[in-house]
Motif scaffolding. Structure first.
Motif, PDB file in Angstrom:
ATOM      1  N   ASP A  55      -5.313-132.624 -46.754  1.00  0.00           N
ATOM      2  CA  ASP A  55      -4.589-133.667 -46.567  1.00  0.00           C
ATOM      3  C   ASP A  55      -2.998-133.752 -46.750  1.00  0.00           C
ATOM      4  OD1 ASP A  55      -4.936-136.232 -45.457  1.00  0.00           O
ATOM      5  OD2 ASP A  55      -5.001-137.305 -47.518  1.00  0.00           O
ATOM      6  N   GLN A  56      -2.769-133.088 -47.846  1.00  0.00           N
ATOM      7  CA  GLN A  56      -1.505-133.080 -48.278  1.00  0.00           C
ATOM      8  C   GLN A  56      -0.549-132.257 -47.318  1.00  0.00           C
ATOM      9  OE1 GLN A  56      -1.482-131.805 -52.329  1.00  0.00           O
ATOM     10  NE2 GLN A  56      -1.349-134.192 -53.110  1.00  0.00           N
TER      11      GLN A  56
ATOM     12  N   ASN B 214      -7.230-144.491 -43.552  1.00  0.00           N
ATOM     13  CA  ASN B 214      -6.291-143.334 -43.572  1.00  0.00           C
ATOM     14  C   ASN B 214      -4.936-144.053 -43.907  1.00  0.00           C
ATOM     15  OD1 ASN B 214      -4.870-140.980 -43.368  1.00  0.00           O
ATOM     16  ND2 ASN B 214      -5.487-140.574 -41.409  1.00  0.00           N
ATOM     17  N   TYR B 215      -4.905-144.417 -45.033  1.00  0.00           N
ATOM     18  CA  TYR B 215      -3.610-145.437 -45.293  1.00  0.00           C
ATOM     19  C   TYR B 215      -2.490-144.346 -45.519  1.00  0.00           C
ATOM     20  CZ  TYR B 215      -7.046-148.565 -46.821  1.00  0.00           C
ATOM     21  OH  TYR B 215      -8.164-149.534 -46.601  1.00  0.00           O
ATOM     22  N   SER B 216      -2.545-142.910 -45.966  1.00  0.00           N
ATOM     23  CA  SER B 216      -1.398-142.398 -45.893  1.00  0.00           C
ATOM     24  C   SER B 216      -0.737-142.126 -44.678  1.00  0.00           C
ATOM     25  CB  SER B 216      -1.765-141.050 -46.620  1.00  0.00           C
ATOM     26  OG  SER B 216      -2.678-140.280 -45.867  1.00  0.00           O
TER      27      SER B 216
ATOM     28  N   ARG C 251       1.016-145.236 -43.492  1.00  0.00           N
ATOM     29  CA  ARG C 251       2.255-145.414 -44.629  1.00  0.00           C
ATOM     30  C   ARG C 251       3.329-144.855 -44.033  1.00  0.00           C
ATOM     31  NH1 ARG C 251       1.148-143.348 -49.290  1.00  0.00           N
ATOM     32  NH2 ARG C 251      -0.703-144.994 -49.484  1.00  0.00           N
TER      33      ARG C 251
END
Ligand code: ADP
Ligand code: MG
Length: 544
Positions: free
Chosen positions: A24-25, A217-219, A222
């Protein structure tokens, strides 16, 4: 054994979740599903992905150091691919309530509107109400699709993209096409068919384009929102927008025209406002001026009344001055008959039977009383204010009345008074005013002779005669006469050379003469004397 399995499971779970987190990162690749038939927002041209939304996406990706992989597909396909994690994000999706159970939306980045397009010569469809039983081409899964579905009696032919919908209308397989107005316009232009089709209501619905990610999938949401906001605040958004939507000459011209119209409108409004304000101001000003004028008028009237009152007062004062001079002059005139009457009265008891005494008393006392009476009557007449009344006046009568008042006083001063009066001289004047004028002239004459302090026998002459149509009254003295300066100023109010003078006698006299239709002339020689002449027109009426 059980415990071991559990431990293994735990380790596996930990490893997996760490991998997931790491994955994810390290998102350095973003798979973007997009509908490629939305030019100029997002489209394919010669295999290249282009459009305003694409530029926005590329900028965000670049700023976040991410590679973007664009995957063209229909809306339905993209929703499925998102669900299957085959893509990370869908570009260009309208917000639909129905989809919020599956996706999360970013902030909208572009607003357009839905239009209803028909053939330019279509006479049946004039608005939404005419769509009953008509066949409409429409793209599936869109906002307009959701919207039209609720209108009963409308038949529709669903397509997978805007272009196919439009083609159905071109092929006359539908009666109308409903879709994004901006995209439709671009497509019509590309096909060169702008003139053949027309929008009936360009703004049926406003639509906002956003990006959609999988629910939760907030990231990503954002990151996208931050990217969009960043572009808006640093001007990149506007720059890109202008590149895509303002480059068009026609648009520029249109904007220019609109701007000019707006400016003209503003100027017009300002002028209109100014005109109204000016008008109001003018009105207020006029009202104020009118009020001021009315006030001025009132104060003028007051002033006039006041002036008239003052003038009358001055005339009266001058008259009473003249009167006191006359009374002083004729004091003995009154005292003499009184003395003789008193003598008769004192002698009466003793000489009551004396016939001569009786005879003398009978003739003299009434005569003295008559004389007194006449004198007093003349004084009273002169003193009391009278209304101006022009009437035919016989000068002989008038001048004799005046002479009666003055003769003795003048004689007592050692002057001679002579008169030559045509008994038929008559003029139409105010009797009292003319009397006042002549009295003033005689007083001035006496003053002038007093001033001379001559040993000779000085003379005052009063003449009245007619010549042609005129009547002349002359008061002639042998007094000091006037210098040219004095002569120049004699009619000025308050001009006097005398210690106790008022300087009003001649100015009032001139005024009265003029008011009675006459003229005034003065001839004077220093040391020799003065001739004052009043000239009037002959009167035609009966004489008094
Ligand atoms: P007042 O007699 O109070 O001085 P008038 O208006 O009657 O005012 O006269 C103005 C001035 O004109 C006098 O002061 C005097 O100098 C001059 N004046 C008027 N009448 C004669 C006259 N008959 N002879 C010489 N001067 C005169
Ligand atoms: Mg005078």
């Amino acid at each position: 054994m059980r415990y071991r399995v559990f431990l293994l499971q735990l380790v596996l779970l930990l490893v997996c979740s760490t991998v997931a987190v790491a994955e994810d990162q390290a998102t350095s690749e973003l798979r973007v599903a997009f509908d490629p038939y939305l030019a100029p927002i997002q489209y394919l041209e010669d295999g290249e992905v282009k459009g305003f939304a694409i530029d926005l996406m590329n900028t965000i990706a670049q700023r976040n150091d991410i590679t973007v992989i664009y995957l063209p597909m229909t809306i339905q396909e993209s929703l499925q691919a998102l669900k299957d994690h085959e893509v990370d994000i869908i570009l260009g999706l309208h917000f639909l309530d129905r989809q919020t159970v599956a996706v999360d939306y970013t902030d909208p980045y572009f607003t357009s509107s839905i239009g209803l397009l028909v053939k330019a010569d279509d006479e049946e469809i004039r608005g939404m109400n005419d769509l009953h039983r008509k066949m409409i081409a429409i793209q599936r899964g869109t906002l307009e699709y959701e919207f039209l579905r609720n209108i009963r009696g409308v038949r529709y032919n669903t397509v997978t993209n805007q272009e196919n919908g439009l083609k159905l209308l071109f092929q006359k397989r539908t009666d109308a096409f409903v879709g994004d107005a901006l995209v439709t316009e671009t497509l019509l232009e590309n096909y060169g068919l702008s003139d053949e089709y027309t929008f009936i209501g360009t703004h049926l619905l406003p639509i906002e384009y956003s990006m959609a990610v999988n629910l939760g999938n907030y990231s990503l949401v954002r990151m996208m929102n931050q990217g969009l906001r960043g572009m808006r605040s640093d001007g990149t958004y506007t720059e890109l927008y202008n590149q895509w939507f303002k480059d068009n000459d026609f648009t520029n011209l249109l904007i220019l025209v609109i701007e000019v119209i707006a400016v003209l409108l503003v100027i017009g409004l300002v002028l209109f406002g100014l005109a109204i304000r000016w008008n109001r101001k003018l009105k207020r000003e006029v009202e104020k001026k009118t009020k001021d004028l009315a006030a001025l008028n009132r104060s003028l009237k007051k002033q006039m009344v006041e002036e008239r009152r003052l003038r009358e007062q001055i005339i009266e004062q001058e008259k009473s001055r003249a009167l006191s001079r006359i009374v002083a002059g004729i004091a003995h005139e009154i005292r003499n008959p009184l003395t003789s009457i008193k003598t008769f009265v004192e002698l009466l008891p003793r000489k009551y039977n004396n016939e001569r005494f009786q005879k003398e008393m009978n003739t003299l006392v009434p005569k003295e009383i008559d004389r007194l009476n006449q004198l007093i009557e003349g004084l009273i007449n002169y003193a009391k204010p009278q209304k101006i009344n022009r009437e035919p006046v016989n000068l002989d009568t008038l001048l004799q009345e005046i002479l009666l008042l003055f003769t003795t006083a003048i004689n007592n001063k050692g002057y001679e008074i002579k008169s030559k009066i045509d008994p038929n001289c008559s003029i139409e004047v105010d009797r009292n005013q003319l009397k006042q004028v002549i009295i003033n002239l005689i007083i001035n004459a006496v003053d002038a002779m007093d001033e001379k302090q001559s040993q000779e026998l000085l003379q005052i002459t009063i003449n009245a005669y007619q010549k042609a149509e005129n009547v002349y009254i002359e008061v002639i003295d042998e007094g000091v006469g006037m210098t040219s300066e004095v002569l120049h100023n004699v009619f000025e109010p308050f001009y006097t050379t005398k210690a106790k003078g008022t300087g009003l006698g001649l100015s009032i006299a001139k005024q009265f003469v003029q008011e009675n239709g006459g003229r005034f002339t003065i001839e004077s020689e220093q040391g020799a004397g003065t001739i004052v002449t009043l000239i009037f027109e002959k009167a035609g009426g009966t004489y008094k």
